[in-house]
Design an enzyme around this catalytic site. Structure first.
Site, mmCIF file in Angstrom:
data_model
loop_
_atom_site.group_PDB
_atom_site.id
_atom_site.type_symbol
_atom_site.label_atom_id
_atom_site.label_comp_id
_atom_site.label_asym_id
_atom_site.label_seq_id
_atom_site.Cartn_x
_atom_site.Cartn_y
_atom_site.Cartn_z
ATOM 1 N N THR A 19 0.827 -1.205 0.000
ATOM 2 C CA THR A 19 0.000 0.000 0.000
ATOM 3 C C THR A 19 0.862 1.256 0.000
ATOM 4 O O THR A 19 1.769 1.396 0.824
ATOM 5 C CB THR A 19 -0.900 0.012 1.251
ATOM 6 O OG1 THR A 19 -1.690 -1.179 1.255
ATOM 7 C CG2 THR A 19 -1.801 1.225 1.277
ATOM 8 N N GLU A 20 0.597 2.157 -0.928
ATOM 9 C CA GLU A 20 1.301 3.446 -1.032
ATOM 10 C C GLU A 20 2.821 3.286 -1.129
ATOM 11 O O GLU A 20 3.578 4.167 -0.738
ATOM 12 C CB GLU A 20 0.949 4.349 0.161
ATOM 13 C CG GLU A 20 -0.543 4.491 0.432
ATOM 14 C CD GLU A 20 -1.303 5.195 -0.680
ATOM 15 O OE1 GLU A 20 -0.672 5.633 -1.642
ATOM 16 O OE2 GLU A 20 -2.547 5.291 -0.572
ATOM 17 N N LEU A 21 3.268 2.121 -1.652
ATOM 18 C CA LEU A 21 4.699 1.797 -1.781
ATOM 19 C C LEU A 21 5.432 1.791 -0.439
ATOM 20 O O LEU A 21 6.656 1.986 -0.387
ATOM 21 C CB LEU A 21 5.389 2.762 -2.763
ATOM 22 C CG LEU A 21 4.878 2.743 -4.199
ATOM 23 C CD1 LEU A 21 5.728 3.669 -5.072
ATOM 24 C CD2 LEU A 21 4.860 1.349 -4.781
#
Length: 483
Positions: free
Chosen positions: A145-147
């Site tokens: 998630t979100e890198l």
């Protein structure tokens, strides 16, 4: 040989309706169905569908040389199945080409990797199952998630079966190093890291249609010149962006779709290939290890997790949510478990951000709330009702240690019951075999008893036949004499 690794992210959360304090305990449905339907339908027709059609044409027009990856959350897939099933059909066509790879991630786009390893693993498994069910692929490369990534996560990601992980090429992590290489995780050398080239990615995502940008207008041949001019030894250019870039963040009128479809032609002229993340991981060796002591992400100038967990409001909501994680895992209520997933979406915490200046403008653009405090209040009202429902099944008066003890006892009992069930099944099989053998023996014995009088009667009949002499037959002559 230089390669471009494209991946496009698709995510939509289940947005919450306006939930008042007085709804707590009375209303257990939390979602704004109208907003969810309206937003994903609008974005799908403006962005997702035309972008997917463009990718299909790019694959067809290049004879399969164009390759890319998609990362789609479980919540986005659920909404697409419900509101825009025609987009799911397009994704299946992309999967059938064999040129599009689907990445692994958390089902609900959650931040569970930062607080709850068990929940993190469960969500990744659930997402893999959804991808396999819809598209027939088992993801090989992981995108959190979100890198979000740090050293602590690397062994967990590798143990789940992934050979590669995608994350941000943050400058404070790279230092003098370039993001255009494959690296290995310092805490798990067998896990390879693919780092986003944020400059080249953001040129498309945020600057493409900005007339004040000094490189405006951006054309496909100019963009490929930039990539071709990178040092020859740099292996791969990772271009990671939302699929919404095409048609939503950069409107169709800007020429963004024509730009996208022209890229393969100018890449071919410069000898640049397109590879999927799993191809990059398998073909390139890591040039060095990379240590990330504290979690990084793609967001804001700091490239940390402060966009979601940077203030007291966010941390209060985040910690309160995961305080009931063990209890939710114990329950068997499907509706409760579904709400648990949806409430973990990182978007809910993103809306609570109090960041100002440029970062604040980005946060406000995606938020359906007027202020971060309104977002916090609405979420906490929903969370309060959710926790009441959890407490009805597993009271909060039970301490975590006691709950863990009960959980261990329940698991041990379940194991014992399973063993006993196997023993019962084995005994039942043995009994059935014994009954069959007994029935067979009894049938054989009864057959033998029936054979004895039959044989005796047969012998008697033979003796009787032997003692009787047959009458002689009269000849024609004797018959005449008699007359």
């Amino acid at each position: 040989m230089k390669a471009i690794c494209f991946y496009f992210q698709i995510h939509q959360p289940f947005r919450l309706k306006r939930y008042r304090f007085f709804d707590i305990g009375n209303d257990h449905y939390y979602y704004d169905d109208f907003a969810n339907d309206d937003i994903i339908t609008r974005i799908a027709h403006r962005s997702y569908i035309p972008a997917a059609e463009a990718l299909l044409r790019m694959i067809e027009n290049t004879g399969g040389k164009f390759r890319c990856a998609l990362s789609i959350t479980g919540t986005a897939l659920e909404q697409c199945e419900q509101y825009v099933p025609e987009f799911i059909d397009l994704l299946k066509k992309l999967a059938d080409t064999g040129n599009v790879e689907f990445l692994a991630e958390t089902y609900a786009h959650s931040l569970s990797s930062l607080i709850d390893p068990e929940e993190f693993a469960a969500q990744v498994r659930a997402h893999d199952e959804k991808i396999n069910e819809l598209f027939g692929q088992k993801p090989k490369v992981f995108r959190n998630t979100e890198l979000v990534y740090c050293d602590e996560m690397a062994p967990m990601i590798y143990d789940m079966g992934y050979k590669g992980c995608i994350t941000e090429g943050a400058k404070h992590i790279l230092g003098w190093k370039s993001p255009n290489y494959v690296y290995s995780a310092a805490s798990c050398p067998k896990l390879k890291l693919l780092l986003k080239n944020d400059k080249l990615s953001d040129d498309i995502t945020f600057r493409f249609s900005n007339p004040e940008w000094d490189a405006y207008p951006l054309t496909a041949d100019k963009y490929m010149d930039w990539i071709a001019s990178t040092p020859a030894e740099e292996q791969v250019i990772n271009l990671f962006m939302n699929l919404e870039t095409f048609g939503e963040m950069q409107p169709r009128e800007s020429g963004i779709f024509q730009f996208l479809e022209a890229l393969p032609r100018f890449a071919a002229e410069r000898g640049i290939d397109f590879w999927t993340p799993s191809e990059v991981v398998s073909k390139f060796k890591a040039v060095d290890s990379l240590s990330v002591l504290h979690p990084i992400s793609w967001a804001d100038e700091a490239r940390d997790t402060s966009a979601w967990l940077g203030n007291k409001l966010q941390n209060e909501a985040f910690n309160k949510l995961y305080s009931v994680a063990e209890r939710v895992r114990l329950c068997s209520d499907r509706r409760l478990k579904q709400d648990w997933q949806y409430l973990q979406g990182s978007d809910h915490f993103f809306y609570m951000s109090t960041k100002h200046m440029n970062d604040g403008a980005v946060h406000a653009m995606f938020s359906p709330y007027e202020t971060p405090f309104q977002a916090f209040t609405n979420y906490m009202n929903v969370l309060a009702d959710f926790i009441v429902r959890v407490e009805e099944q597993y009271p909060l008066s039970i301490e975590n240690e006691e709950l863990n003890s009960l959980l261990t006892t329940i698991r041990n009992q379940a194991t014992e019951i399973e063993v006993l069930n196997k023993e019962v099944a084995s005994m039942r099989n043995n009994l059935e075999h014994l009954n069959e053998e007994h029935a067979t023996r009894q049938a054989v014995a009864e057959g033998k008893q029936a054979e004895k009088p039959a044989k005796k009667a047969c012998k008697t009949a033979k003796k009787t036949a032997a003692t009787k002499k047959p009458a002689a037959k009269k000849t024609t002559a004797s018959k005449t004499k008699d007359k």
